[in-house]
Design a protein around this motif. Structure first.
Motif, mmCIF file in Angstrom:
data_model
loop_
_atom_site.group_PDB
_atom_site.id
_atom_site.type_symbol
_atom_site.label_atom_id
_atom_site.label_comp_id
_atom_site.label_asym_id
_atom_site.label_seq_id
_atom_site.Cartn_x
_atom_site.Cartn_y
_atom_site.Cartn_z
ATOM 1 N N LEU A 322 0.867 -1.181 0.000
ATOM 2 C CA LEU A 322 0.000 0.000 0.000
ATOM 3 C C LEU A 322 0.902 1.229 0.000
ATOM 4 N N THR A 323 0.666 2.107 -0.974
ATOM 5 C CA THR A 323 1.519 3.281 -1.165
ATOM 6 C C THR A 323 0.661 4.530 -1.298
ATOM 7 N N GLY A 324 1.117 5.606 -0.689
ATOM 8 C CA GLY A 324 0.484 6.908 -0.863
ATOM 9 C C GLY A 324 1.495 7.920 -1.372
ATOM 10 N N GLU A 325 1.079 8.751 -2.322
ATOM 11 C CA GLU A 325 1.980 9.774 -2.881
ATOM 12 C C GLU A 325 1.243 11.097 -2.999
ATOM 13 N N TRP A 326 1.935 12.190 -2.623
ATOM 14 C CA TRP A 326 1.369 13.542 -2.735
ATOM 15 C C TRP A 326 2.435 14.458 -3.321
ATOM 16 N N HIS A 327 2.005 15.361 -4.185
ATOM 17 C CA HIS A 327 2.954 16.314 -4.768
ATOM 18 C C HIS A 327 2.246 17.633 -5.026
ATOM 19 N N ARG A 328 3.026 18.688 -5.040
ATOM 20 C CA ARG A 328 2.493 20.013 -5.374
ATOM 21 C C ARG A 328 3.611 20.879 -5.916
ATOM 22 N N GLN A 329 3.229 21.878 -6.706
ATOM 23 C CA GLN A 329 4.210 22.768 -7.320
ATOM 24 C C GLN A 329 3.677 24.191 -7.341
ATOM 25 N N SER A 330 4.553 25.144 -7.034
ATOM 26 C CA SER A 330 4.240 26.565 -7.151
ATOM 27 C C SER A 330 5.300 27.202 -8.035
ATOM 28 N N ASP A 331 5.246 28.518 -8.175
ATOM 29 C CA ASP A 331 6.253 29.165 -9.010
ATOM 30 C C ASP A 331 7.613 29.229 -8.329
ATOM 31 N N ASP A 332 7.691 28.977 -7.031
ATOM 32 C CA ASP A 332 8.960 29.065 -6.307
ATOM 33 C C ASP A 332 9.486 27.731 -5.805
ATOM 34 N N SER A 333 8.649 26.701 -5.777
ATOM 35 C CA SER A 333 9.107 25.440 -5.193
ATOM 36 C C SER A 333 8.205 24.296 -5.618
ATOM 37 N N GLU A 334 8.657 23.086 -5.330
ATOM 38 C CA GLU A 334 7.832 21.904 -5.514
ATOM 39 C C GLU A 334 8.179 20.893 -4.428
ATOM 40 N N SER A 335 7.183 20.085 -4.062
ATOM 41 C CA SER A 335 7.362 19.109 -2.986
ATOM 42 C C SER A 335 6.748 17.779 -3.397
ATOM 43 N N LYS A 336 7.275 16.708 -2.802
ATOM 44 C CA LYS A 336 6.742 15.383 -3.051
ATOM 45 C C LYS A 336 6.974 14.514 -1.831
ATOM 46 N N VAL A 337 5.950 13.739 -1.457
ATOM 47 C CA VAL A 337 6.048 12.832 -0.314
ATOM 48 C C VAL A 337 5.484 11.473 -0.728
ATOM 49 N N ILE A 338 6.220 10.421 -0.428
ATOM 50 C CA ILE A 338 5.779 9.041 -0.665
ATOM 51 C C ILE A 338 5.865 8.287 0.654
ATOM 52 N N VAL A 339 4.813 7.594 1.011
ATOM 53 C CA VAL A 339 4.843 6.691 2.168
ATOM 54 C C VAL A 339 4.419 5.312 1.665
ATOM 55 N N TYR A 340 5.043 4.281 2.208
ATOM 56 C CA TYR A 340 4.733 2.945 1.717
ATOM 57 C C TYR A 340 4.866 1.913 2.822
ATOM 58 N N GLY A 341 4.132 0.852 2.639
ATOM 59 C CA GLY A 341 4.227 -0.304 3.511
ATOM 60 C C GLY A 341 3.980 -1.548 2.686
ATOM 61 N N LEU A 342 4.759 -2.584 2.918
ATOM 62 C CA LEU A 342 4.549 -3.815 2.166
ATOM 63 C C LEU A 342 4.877 -5.022 3.023
ATOM 64 N N TYR A 343 4.186 -6.089 2.719
ATOM 65 C CA TYR A 343 4.409 -7.384 3.362
ATOM 66 C C TYR A 343 4.819 -8.362 2.280
ATOM 67 N N SER A 344 5.881 -9.115 2.523
ATOM 68 C CA SER A 344 6.315 -10.107 1.545
ATOM 69 C C SER A 344 6.700 -11.391 2.250
ATOM 70 N N THR A 373 7.970 -4.195 5.512
ATOM 71 C CA THR A 373 8.825 -3.062 5.143
ATOM 72 C C THR A 373 7.977 -1.797 5.106
ATOM 73 N N THR A 374 8.431 -0.771 5.784
ATOM 74 C CA THR A 374 7.755 0.522 5.762
ATOM 75 C C THR A 374 8.774 1.599 5.423
ATOM 76 N N GLY A 375 8.307 2.697 4.857
ATOM 77 C CA GLY A 375 9.249 3.742 4.498
ATOM 78 C C GLY A 375 8.586 5.048 4.138
ATOM 79 N N LEU A 376 9.416 6.066 4.035
ATOM 80 C CA LEU A 376 8.997 7.421 3.672
ATOM 81 C C LEU A 376 10.076 8.029 2.796
ATOM 82 N N LYS A 377 9.636 8.746 1.756
ATOM 83 C CA LYS A 377 10.550 9.512 0.912
ATOM 84 C C LYS A 377 9.934 10.893 0.719
ATOM 85 N N ALA A 378 10.691 11.926 1.050
ATOM 86 C CA ALA A 378 10.174 13.293 0.946
ATOM 87 C C ALA A 378 11.233 14.186 0.314
ATOM 88 N N THR A 379 10.803 15.053 -0.584
ATOM 89 C CA THR A 379 11.705 16.030 -1.187
ATOM 90 C C THR A 379 11.028 17.393 -1.234
#
Length: 735
Positions: A322-344, A373-379
């Motif tokens: 299960l993964t969630g992703e959010w992103h946004r952009q303006s004239d001065d910046s942009e952001s992105k966040v990914i959160v995830y969890g998986l079972y194997s 496995t769980t994780g987060l990626k943010a920029t």
């Protein structure tokens, strides 16, 4: 000559079972067809009424309150290999591959999507459900070590896996769902860390499909595949869905009986300057394996090329995410966040030495692995100026946590009779990074970055208490890229960086042999803990040109040093040390579109791999690849709707032992596809593999093994053959 007769359990697909599987595929396809047909008209109306909007980069200073409507336009080029990356790419070995290239390639298994990366080879030495074997830049990457693969930013490689560090199982991928493959080779990029020293690939799925599709494929060796996929407007967003089922016996004397069920469900919303999606994936597979076999047994007639020594080898794999992703952009910046969890979960049974260690029960072993496995990626990226130069600075954070239960067991016909080792493993890593890209003038731009990777390796509840322990480690990796040009539609690149690969947490904490319980090895040397993080050093000089109309061409000369190729050997439960190594080579990649209906690609790579220092055993690195040629031609939309073309892959010979006296032969595969699109709804296509019907090996190893009738181990080449000439025929309907 005595040949062991073992009646495997669940090995053969019973006729009535196979008929049920075929019926299940047909029923699933019919049900999905009815579903998508009900929504076809409404979906088409939405597409017809909806213009495609695009927005320039924020640093172009477009007012965010007034998005520009450019009407309908072709946007696929941004993720297509034909897209001009001059002025965009940071190195010569960076690129994109789109669905337009993938859908016209004959593909035998999902991992071959990664063969779109120039110089990459995907092979198999076992059953279809097992992770593939990969080769790139002078490496036998085993099942993924030192090549990072991600699906929509979520890492696929598994740390401290029971079968091997970096286990990269891509069998859950659905080729028709892939929007693009973004690849970058080398350790010069701040956004990738562990497993990425030879390179990385991020596979991106679609958020929305142009059509709803039902596809059925049948072929040689009881190959059947059913696929249904599509998307539907719900509220302010789109619901994307895909379901796939596959059965394959293969040419083996003991059928693979490979059965796969796979599904994807994604809901996404895109607004003027932001968007988000939530994705659920589920994958389940079971199979029997014909692992590599000894050459001597084929030469003396004991086995044919498609025979097996231990017919109970095989496995079962599960993956849910299960993964969630959010992103946004303006004239001065942009952001992105990914959160995830998986079972194997994996249950794998293999036997590579047959009766060498246990002449009575055989040498089969089990490798169970279960993890969360769980994780987060943010920029967050700032667009700004350095003097008069346009610049962007990115702050990134990557966090990952793996909770693992795995082990190594001794088994006979998959029945466990002893435990070599069993461990609970907890790995946490935190990786912040900083990267700046600046366009200093019209002929020079730079990329500079640095990342820190901090790890905590904890092993507990080991069956050998002395191998419990916790270790912390950290490493800093600077990166640099310089780009000069363009001049005459040509750019020059200079890249360098430091990277690393992590070692298995069990090897990092091991102080006694898990088999003997001794603190010394067979040679009497003290067993020492492995180094947690091994440093890598890389550099590359390259060029990219579009000077000739329709041709995209890149040339890269690269170099990579590794302090230690220390690996945890899952098949033995111990750490195997090796010396520092050096690899270097050249890659030449070409993509040519002389017309709008014809494309030709030709990728060549040559490399040299050696251990550093001198050793009486020799300095060759076993299994290292030194030459690859991949080329093909594709036509589409010709003569009323024909498409397809041939593909040739040359997988050069490899040295199999350190002194270079044993080598594999090259592998040459010529395959092809031809299809016809009758109308917007119906399409038929045929794929033929190994058109030359060559009797090559998919993979070769050289080591000791012992057959039941042998009094002592024998050193021999062990190989897994490529499949003989085979075909697959597909019929698809789009609504």
């Amino acid at each position: 000559m005595y040949i062991q007769q073992i009646v495997p359990f669940n090995l053969a697909c019973k006729p009535q079972t196979l008929r049920l599987q075929k019926a299940g595929l047909a029923i699933a396809a019919c049900v999905l067809m009815l579903n998508v047909a009900d929504n076809a008209e409404a979906a088409d109306k939405v597409k017809a009424d909806k213009p495609i909007k695009t927005q320039s980069k924020a640093k172009a200073k477009t007012k965010v309150e007034e998005p520009i409507d450019l009407g309908e336009m072709e946007v696929s080029a941004a993720t297509d290999r034909a897209h001009n990356l001059v002025g965009i790419a940071e190195s010569a070995s960076q690129g994109n591959v789109g669905q337009e290239q993938i859908k016209y390639r004959p593909i035998t298994r999902p991992s071959e999507i990664l063969e779109t990366v120039p110089g990459m080879i995907s092979s198999q030495h076992s059953g279809e459900g097992k992770a593939s074997q990969y080769y790139l830049r002078g490496f036998n990457l085993d099942h993924g070590t030192d090549f990072l693969t991600q699906i929509d930013g979520v890492p696929v490689n598994m740390q401290s896996h029971s079968h091997g560090q970096g286990w990269m199982d891509t069998n859950f991928l659905i080729p028709e769902m892939v929007k693009s493959v973004h690849y970058q080779k080398g350790n010069y990029y701040a956004d990738t860390g562990d497993f990425s020293s030879t390179g990385s690939a991020n596979i991106e799925y679609f958020n929305e499909l142009e059509n709803n599709t039902v596809k059925f494929t049948g072929g040689s060796y009881d190959y059947y595949r059913g696929l249904g996929m599509g998307s539907k407007k719900i509220g302010d967003g789109n619901l994307l869905y895909a379901a796939e089922t596959v059965h394959n016996n293969g040419p083996w004397n003991v059928p693979n009986d490979y059965m796969k069920f796979n599904g994807v469900l994604r809901y996404s919303q895109e607004h003027a300057h932001s968007g988000w999606n939530v994705t659920a994936m589920a994958y389940k597979a079971d199979w029997q394996s014909t692992d590599q076999i000894p050459q001597r047994a084929v030469l003396d007639g004991t086995l044919n090329r498609f025979g097996t020594i231990d017919p109970s080898d095989g496995g079962a794999s599960r993956r849910y995410s299960l993964t969630g992703e959010w992103h946004r952009q303006s004239d001065d910046s942009e952001s992105k966040v990914i959160v995830y969890g998986l079972y194997s979960k994996l249950r794998l049974f293999s036997n590579f030495t047959y009766f060498m260690n246990n002449p009575v029960q055989g040498d089969q072993f089990g490798q169970p692995d279960e993890r969360w496995t769980t994780g987060l990626k943010a920029t967050h990226t700032f667009f700004h100026k350095i003097g008069s130069a346009d610049s962007e600075t990115t702050l990134g954070l990557q966090v990952r946590n793996d909770n693992i239960n795995n082990g190594l067991t001794l088994t006979e016909a998959r029945q466990q009779y002893d435990t070599v080792r069993k461990d609970n493993v907890w790995i946490t890593n935190v990786s912040p990074y900083l990267e700046n890209k600046t366009h200093w003038n019209d002929w020079f731009r730079s990329t500079i970055g640095v990342r820190f990777d901090g790890y905590r390796f904890d092993v507990s509840k080991s069956n050998q208490a002395d191998n419990n322990g916790t270790r912390n480690a950290g490493i800093v990796s600077p990166k640099l890229g310089l780009t000069f040009g363009p001049w005459a539609d040509t750019e020059l690149y200079l890249n360098g960086g430091l990277g690393f690969h992590s070692n298995d947490a069990r090897g990092i904490n091991t102080t006694v042999d898990p088999v003997t319980g001794s603190s010394t090895d067979a040679s009497g040397n003290q067993i020492s803990k492995a180094v947690p993080l091994a440093r890598t050093y890389g550099a590359e000089i390259g060029a990219r040109t579009t000077w000739i109309k329709g041709l995209q061409s890149t040339l890269a000369v690269w170099w990579l040093d590794i302090d230690s190729e220390l690996l945890f050997v899952g098949d033995a439960g111990t750490t195997e040390a090796s010396r520092p190594s050096r690899r270097y080579g050249v890659e030449w990649a070409n993509f040519y579109s002389p017309t709008d209906w014809l494309t030709v690609d030709a990728d060549l790579s040559f490399s040299k791999a050696r251990f550093r220092g001198n050793d009486p055993a020799g300095n060759y690195i076993p299994g290292s690849i030194n030459s690859v040629l991949a080329t093909g031609a594709t036509v589409h939309d010709v003569w009323g709707g024909f498409f397809g073309g041939p593909r040739l892959r040359y997988f050069g010979p490899r040295v199999l032992i350190e002194d270079g006296t044993q080598r594999s032969r090259p592998t040459i595969m010529l395959s092809g596809m031809v299809g016809y699109k009758f109308n917007p709804t119906w399409t038929v296509q045929a794929e033929v593999f190994n058109l030359l019907n060559r009797k090559d090996s998919g993979i070769d190893y050289y080591y000791e093994s012992q057959l039941r009738n042998e009094a002592a181990p024998v050193s021999d080449t062990h190989f897994h053959p490529v499949e003989p000439i085979s075909f697959r025929l597909s019929l698809s309907a789009n609504f």
